[in-house]
Design a protein around this motif. Structure first.
Motif, PDB file in Angstrom:
ATOM      1  N   CYS A 163       0.854  -1.058  -0.010  1.00 49.51           N
ATOM      2  CA  CYS A 163      -0.019  -0.027  -0.010  1.00 49.51           C
ATOM      3  C   CYS A 163       0.956   1.378   0.032  1.00 49.51           C
ATOM      4  O   CYS A 163       2.190   1.204   0.653  1.00 49.51           O
ATOM      5  N   PRO A 164       0.226   2.202  -0.383  1.00 49.13           N
ATOM      6  CA  PRO A 164       1.277   3.668  -0.682  1.00 49.13           C
ATOM      7  C   PRO A 164       1.440   4.100   0.716  1.00 49.13           C
ATOM      8  O   PRO A 164       0.605   3.557   1.690  1.00 49.13           O
ATOM      9  N   GLU A 165       2.444   4.724   0.927  1.00 48.11           N
ATOM     10  CA  GLU A 165       2.861   5.437   2.386  1.00 48.11           C
ATOM     11  C   GLU A 165       1.815   5.984   3.020  1.00 48.11           C
ATOM     12  O   GLU A 165       0.979   6.797   2.237  1.00 48.11           O
ATOM     13  N   GLY A 166       1.537   5.307   4.248  1.00 43.78           N
ATOM     14  CA  GLY A 166       0.312   6.240   4.998  1.00 43.78           C
ATOM     15  C   GLY A 166      -0.939   5.608   4.836  1.00 43.78           C
ATOM     16  O   GLY A 166      -1.973   5.837   5.621  1.00 43.78           O
ATOM     17  N   TYR A 167      -0.916   4.175   3.918  1.00 48.06           N
ATOM     18  CA  TYR A 167      -1.917   3.528   3.776  1.00 48.06           C
ATOM     19  C   TYR A 167      -1.780   1.929   4.102  1.00 48.06           C
ATOM     20  O   TYR A 167      -0.694   1.502   4.378  1.00 48.06           O
TER      21      TYR A 167
END
Length: 737
Positions: free
Chosen positions: A409-413
């Motif tokens: 997942c993208p950073e922060g997700y």
């Protein structure tokens, strides 16, 4: 090669012009009921512009005289050359015995798609009536209608004007254009809607091929149209697929847009006009027409339709009507900014739409990040396109094995928890068909029927069995999204939306599903560490700072590590956890045993568990442990020590499986940060090592028993709260007072 290309187009024109029906000497082209008569052209200057892209200076242009009765070339011609790189020409002193003439241009041209000058020559024609005109443009429209005009005049008995009008309408319809945009001889690439349509036609015919490919393609289209006025087939669908792709950011332009944007930049660089007409809308109309999507306007805004062209590589893919009047894949939908935001995945630069659903920020597109980072000594990828086809990745993103999905997942997700999915379903009305329809709405979550990769089942009388054969299943029929538990999927199909369990027999196999990530709401302020001064309880001269790592859950600070033997953190002479006798200290000052996964982590009896939390911290209560399960499903069961509560969660948000023996799960990171490890526990001996754990609560039920919170099946993520003998040895997690 140049000679052969010229010969090819010249032969087409000459052969076409010999298809002349028998007529009387009194007839003119088109029959007696058609034109009033043959009109000679005297000392005329004929000018115009020659365009595929613009023909280059030095290209040849000729006017061939046609017999007014038979439209056969008389052999008389007037020749000149293109005078600039804009394709302009002018021929003075033209004298013809009739108004009908064939214009021919042959030479190099500007290629809109590549942005370069062509490497080979092509020839284009125009069949015209010079009775009332002296300006004639030669382009793809005039070329594709030439043979069809002749066929309609000679075989159908139409007048020249009627035949020309019908031929042009048929060509435009073949390119998905239903509007009347004027005569072909008047069209200019750089002027008005007609120019936009002509430029789109030029782009479509060129494609990504060479000049030879262009010549062959134009010949095929002209032949198809001359026969019955219709152009269809495999080649047309291939062009439609390419036309869709160049607007789908398959190839980036210099300014970061699609390949269609790059083509616009190429044409703008010619500096012919200040504003290049909107040819993109006609490129889009072409492939939308071929896909059977119809018109897109305010009347059907956000309508979703499937591609009905069985020849297309995007057959049955779903497209949505956008506010800008164009169709796009649902995942590429363009929704007003009040509903969506956009994030960028720093790992690969991909952009994703995200939206607020309830109190959670969800990705509104399937994950597309490619990764081969999970190999086991060979070239196995843990992510793939459905059926290994790139077109499916364009439409649906990739399918991932769970262990890859858990960290891509993208950073922060992160992957959604069971509770996240339940909240999502609740927001859309719960499980069922209605919520499925809402989840698939293009102006919302936009769930995509991307299918699944799993083991094939085979029916037998009374049930089914697994075949051991893995295959792709359910494209265009079902959406499957991983949760943070590899044992649960969010499944959406014609039956509805629901949280479905993955059969236990499939866990650890290469099952692959789609991924939608949710924003990780845990911030840096909710995690961290503090330092506690710890001294040897026997010799106070030995002290050290003891770091306590914590995470905040439900507003309370929880230690993220099991309680250790304090003596391990100061300089002492004590040895602990002997290989032959795993006590936690030599003088046995605590009634404790070492966990089997780390000599620094201890298992305590209940009485000592109540003592080992540092100052300001304490043992959690039964209700505080249970609160961590949220709204997880549970049942009350009868056990050896009476009633206990079992949570059927398949919930991995609490525990860290990095110590599992199965390498398939090595990469998992727990979402709540509690990092429970499958350390096992000690009752009549060590039990559940690597597949379970147990923690004391401060709540006791009698003088001999207390409540313990236990991970009884790490693979399934199943916890229980039960009454246990205080003489058992369990792990300790402390909570701030």
């Amino acid at each position: 090669m140049r000679y052969n290309l010229y010969k090819l187009f010249s032969t087409i024109a000459v052969v076409s012009l010999t298809f002349v029906a028998c007529s009387s000497d009194n007839d003119v082209a088109g029959g007696a009921s058609g034109d009033a008569g043959v009109v000679a052209v005297t000392d005329r200057e004929v000018a115009g512009v020659t365009q595929k892209g613009p023909f280059l200076v030095g290209s040849s242009v000729a006017i061939q005289e046609l017999n007014g009765l038979t439209l056969v070339q008389t052999g008389r011609s007037f020749r000149s050359s293109i005078k600039n790189d804009l394709g302009d020409f002018s021929i003075k002193g033209v004298n013809l015995s009739s108004q009908y003439a064939l214009l021919e241009v042959n030479g190099y041209y500007r290629n809109e798609v590549s942005g370069e000058k062509s490497k080979g020559m092509i020839a284009l024609n125009a069949l015209t009536d010079l009775k009332d005109r002296s300006h004639v443009n030669v382009n793809l429209m005039t070329h594709l209608t030439t043979d069809r005009i002749l066929a309609l005049v000679q075989k159908e008995g139409m007048s020249f004007a009627e035949a020309k009008k019908q031929a042009e309408r048929e060509v435009m319809t073949s390119f998905g254009v239903l509007d009347d945009l004027g005569n072909g001889e008047d069209l200019n690439l750089f002027a008005g809607d007609g120019g936009a349509m002509l430029l789109a036609m030029s782009v479509l015919m060129q494609g990504d091929g060479s000049e030879a490919d262009l010549s062959e393609r134009v010949s095929h289209v002209a032949t198809a149209i001359v026969n019955n006025g219709i152009w269809n087939g495999d080649e047309k669908t291939e062009i439609a697929d390419w036309a869709f792709q160049i607007d789908a950011v398959i190839k980036k332009s210099k300014k970061g847009g699609s390949m269609l944007q790059l083509i616009r930049e190429n044409v703008e660089s010619w500096q012919v006009v200040d504003s290049v007409p909107p040819f993109e809308k006609y490129v889009n109309k072409f492939w939308a027409h071929e896909y059977g999507l119809g018109a897109c306007d305010e009347k059907n805004l956000y309508e979703v339709k499937s591609n009905t062209n069985e020849l297309s590589q995007y057959y049955r893919n779903e497209f949505v009507c956008n506010p800008d009047g164009r169709w796009s894949l649902v995942r590429m939908r363009e929704i007003q900014s009040s509903l969506f935001e956009e994030i960028q995945d720093k790992a690969d630069g991909e952009h994703y739409k995200v939206m607020k659903i309830g109190n959670k920020q969800w990705m509104a597109e399937n994950l597309r990040r490619k990764s081969n980072a999970f190999n086991k000594g060979n070239d196995i990828s843990y992510s793939t396109c459905y059926d290994e086809k790139q077109s499916n990745c364009d439409s649906y993103g990739l399918l991932y094995e769970w262990n890859a999905a858990a960290q891509l997942c993208p950073e922060g997700y992160k992957l959604p928890s069971i509770s996240d999915v339940k909240a999502l379903l609740h927001f859309y009305g719960g499980e069922g068909k209605e919520s499925a329809q809402k989840l698939r709405a293009a102006d919302g979550f936009g769930a995509l029927y991307g299918g699944l990769y799993e083991e094939k089942l085979k029916d037998y009388i009374g049930g089914f069995y697994y075949t051991g054969i893995f295959e792709y299943l359910g494209l265009h029929e079902v959406a499957n999204y991983w949760t943070e538990s590899p044992a649960f999927l969010l499944r959406i199909d014609s039956l509805g939306a629901r949280l479905d369990s993955v059969d236990r027999r499939l866990l650890g196999t290469p099952v692959r599903a789609s991924v939608r990530c949710v924003k990780d709401e845990q911030t840096e302020a909710e995690t961290g560490f503090i330092k506690e001064r710890v001294c040897d309880p026997v010799d106070k001269n030995y002290c050290n700072d003891f770091p306590i790592y914590y995470t905040v859950i439900n507003g309370k600070k929880w230690m993220t590590e099991n309680r250790t033997n304090e003596l391990q953190l100061v300089e002492t002479n004590y040895e602990v956890c002997y290989d032959d006798e795993p006590w936690c200290s030599e003088d046995n000052r605590y009634d404790a045993k070492c966990s089997m996964i780390s000599s620094k982590e201890c298992l305590y009896s209940w009485e000592d568990a109540m003592k080992v939390c540092p100052e300001g911290w304490r043992l959690p209560t039964r209700s505080e442990w249970e609160a961590l399960m949220g709204d997880s499903p549970y049942v009350n069961s009868q056990g050896e020590n009476g009633i206990y509560t079992m949570y059927f969660t398949d919930n991995f948000s609490l525990h860290d499986i990095s110590h599992w023996s199965d390498e398939y799960y090595v990469s998992y990171a727990n979402s709540l940060g509690l990092s429970i490890k499958p350390a096992g526990y000690y009752e009549m001996g060590y039990e559940k090592v690597e597949f379970g754990a147990a923690f004391w609560t401060s709540s006791d039920s009698s003088s001999t028993d207390a409540y313990a919170f236990m991970l009884v099946d790490a693979l399934a993520g199943t916890y229980i709260m039960k009454v246990a003998d205080k003489r058992n040895y369990y792990s300790v997690r402390c909570i701030e007072k």
